[in-house]
Design an enzyme around this catalytic site. Sequence first.
Site, short mmCIF file in Angstrom:
data_model
loop_
_atom_site.label_atom_id
_atom_site.label_comp_id
_atom_site.label_asym_id
_atom_site.label_seq_id
_atom_site.Cartn_x
_atom_site.Cartn_y
_atom_site.Cartn_z
N CYS A 156 0.82 -1.20 0.00
CA CYS A 156 0.00 0.00 0.00
C CYS A 156 0.85 1.26 0.00
O CYS A 156 0.35 2.36 -0.24
CB CYS A 156 -0.94 0.00 1.21
SG CYS A 156 -2.49 0.84 0.87
N ASP A 161 -15.33 7.91 1.17
CA ASP A 161 -15.20 7.03 2.33
C ASP A 161 -14.40 5.82 1.90
O ASP A 161 -13.78 5.82 0.83
CB ASP A 161 -16.59 6.63 2.85
CG ASP A 161 -16.62 6.46 4.37
OD1 ASP A 161 -15.93 5.55 4.86
OD2 ASP A 161 -17.31 7.25 5.04
N ASP A 162 -14.41 4.75 2.72
CA ASP A 162 -13.64 3.55 2.37
C ASP A 162 -14.20 2.86 1.14
O ASP A 162 -13.48 2.14 0.45
CB ASP A 162 -13.62 2.59 3.57
CG ASP A 162 -12.78 3.13 4.72
OD1 ASP A 162 -11.65 3.57 4.46
OD2 ASP A 162 -13.27 3.12 5.86
N ASP A 187 -8.98 -2.10 -4.83
CA ASP A 187 -7.60 -1.84 -4.41
C ASP A 187 -6.68 -2.77 -5.19
O ASP A 187 -7.09 -3.84 -5.65
CB ASP A 187 -7.43 -2.10 -2.90
CG ASP A 187 -6.52 -1.06 -2.25
OD1 ASP A 187 -5.59 -0.59 -2.94
OD2 ASP A 187 -6.74 -0.74 -1.08
N ASP A 238 -11.94 -2.66 3.29
CA ASP A 238 -12.75 -1.46 3.06
C ASP A 238 -14.24 -1.75 3.29
O ASP A 238 -14.98 -0.91 3.82
CB ASP A 238 -12.54 -0.94 1.64
CG ASP A 238 -11.24 -0.14 1.51
OD1 ASP A 238 -10.76 0.36 2.53
OD2 ASP A 238 -10.73 -0.05 0.38
N GLY A 275 -12.45 -11.37 -13.62
CA GLY A 275 -11.24 -10.58 -13.47
C GLY A 275 -10.55 -10.32 -14.79
O GLY A 275 -11.09 -10.58 -15.87
N HIS A 276 -9.34 -9.82 -14.67
CA HIS A 276 -8.55 -9.47 -15.84
C HIS A 276 -7.08 -9.71 -15.53
O HIS A 276 -6.61 -9.39 -14.43
CB HIS A 276 -8.78 -7.99 -16.20
CG HIS A 276 -8.01 -7.54 -17.39
ND1 HIS A 276 -8.30 -7.96 -18.67
CD2 HIS A 276 -6.93 -6.72 -17.50
CE1 HIS A 276 -7.45 -7.40 -19.52
NE2 HIS A 276 -6.61 -6.64 -18.84
#
Length: 763
Positions: A428, A460-461, A478, A501, A551-552
């Site tokens: 992060c 916010d989150d 994220d 989150d 997904g990717h």
Amino acid sequence: MKSNVTQLTDNLVLMGGGHSHAIVLKLWGMNPIPGVRLTLIGDRTHTPYSGMLPGQVAGFYRFEETHIDLRCLTQFAQANFYHDTVIDLDLENKQVVCQEHPPIAFDYLSIDIGSIPQKSNISGASDCAIPAKPVGQFLIAWEKVKNTIKHHRKQHHTLTIIGGGAGGVELAFNMRTCLLNILEDANHLTINLIHKGDNLLTGHNYWASQKVQSLLLKNGTNLYFNETVTDITHNSSHHYTITCDSGQKIESDFVFLVTQASAPQWIEKTGITTDKKGFILVNDYLQSVSHPNVFAAGDIATMQNYSRPKAGVFAVRQGQPLFDNLQSIILGNKLQSYHPQKFYLSLIGTGNKKAIASWGSLGLEASWLWTWKDHIDRKFMDRFKDFSVMESQETKNLWKTLKNELFSNNNQPKKQLKNNKFMPCNGCASKVGSSLLDRTLKRLDINQNPEILVGLASPDDGAIINISEQELLVETIDYFPSFVSDPFIFGQITTNHCLSDLWAMGAKSHSVSALITLPYGVDSVLEEILYQLLQGCLKILKQYEISLIGGHTLQGEKLGFGLSCNGFVLPNRILCKSGMQVNDKLILTKPLGTGTLLVAEMIYQAKGHWIDNAIKSMLLSNKKSSEIFLQFEASACTDITGFGLVGHLVEMMKASQVSVELDLDKIPILTGAKDTIKQGITSSLHPKNLDNQTYLNVHKNIENSPNYSLLFDPQTSGGLLASIPEENSDRCLQELIRAGYTDSQIIGKVIKKTNNITCIVNQ
């Protein structure tokens, strides 16, 4: 256009962190083969050097002096480190089976897992005796023995060692030295040594055998010759009864097993060819005689054409030829034969900083021999210390530039990074700063649909979308580059981080989509990385019945992973950053320090057990803590990630229009984080997080505290920060600790805002 990108082409797996593999890793770091994905699987982060073990038992050496830090070593070798225990091999499918990881694929495998004392012929040994190997487990048990004796100094204690070879003899000498420094009276200690032969030091010359016998008798050790232990039982008086085949019975408080070396039983079941005792049979190239893509060295291996004892000296000598042949087989070169010496020098420490030398038919006792042995051992261990001095000049210059730009002469962080040459961080800490985001978003004209209840207009989150009167949809995303070399662990931590989150908002997680960047490589290697990564992700998702729905994937220079997460929340159960009330107490559930520790690991300034502890914290899910906060009527909540504690706290204060008092000494800190901060080691995001200092009211002396600097440390998979009504805060904290959030602390309280939003930092 010419490309400098290296493709991964081969999976080389080292199983076990023994002496031979330590040398292989060191040599590999100095001369790697581009395209080889090297992985070490080890059941411990710090591997012991057997030559210094007796000295550590006596108290002559500290743990750090006798152990090789495998995390540092694997990083130097640009290898992956999988912290796990191997339990089986699937040689047909070329896979290593572990306790925790999914099966690990290999093209080439090397095994150096050592041996264990023979105990199958002693009834009760598994439950009643402490084996001398594996060394890591022995040292843990030895610490417990010492602590027990420290708490009962005035009582009599009896220790019995089964096995009169060099290992048993050295333990007898050095255990006595250690315990006599603990006990109030030497008469309170009895040491027994049981040996099945009529002379100690089997395999050594007669003079050395008689010399150690004389010294042991002189210091009061009871010697039992020609005795074979058949049974060990635990009696009602908390002692052990050792029974020999002669009928001899010996009472003892502690029993240590230093018998002949044996191999783990599962090795024979794999189908690899072994000798009669179950050790892997290898040829002169240290290559399995039945599986040419498998190598073995150290105690676990037996050379087909040479009969040699299981001694550490051979494991050390095999390191260089093993390295040469592993590289040769990958490159398609001719393998080189290794011919072990017939005689080898053995230096046996006698616990008084003297040593006995045994070489062939020659023997000698002298204090200078201990000095010599100490010099040899330290010189060997020096090969695995301070890897930073072995880095390339380019890397050293990069770190020097980073440190000069981030820190003033007194190691205090500067506010601005003025040079674009810096060491980029992962996890992060690879985020951009909050002030940059704020400035950019203000320049944009973003339309927000009316059903979006929480979005960029009130960040916010996660975003909250009104989809029905009963439930609200919560969405968040994220992603970051890998910060640990084990994709299975990376997958778990990242999944926890991304889902956090949702949990910070009190939502119930529903489904996720994945975004994955794989390094360049051939399909077989990429499949292994992707498999490990997604298995780590699924391990977390399955715990909470969350679906992976799509997904990717793409390719790049480095492994990266992220999730788009969907959840639902009831309108009356939402936790937001806004809502803090005056007199609320602030509770933080996890310690700070992942940012500085992960940077320190990159430059070889972090100890392996510090990173182990940080990973353990990052693997701890925030789900249960979110439920506890809801139970105790939290008024506001957020998770601590890239902007650091202060950055996320400022967001809460702004949203709630309140101020806060923080108790700096109450903030939990990860082990080692203060040490790395004192060295001036911070992440690349840290100076951007310092922008939030404008909201702080701090006494001048506090700014020099490492705890203060850690307020701005970016966290990966950090804890939750919540404001709890004062009357509920103590009970909430107790419940969090019971639920496994043992580092949780009340770190401050909410106060009324005066003119400006302010965070008052007290010590």
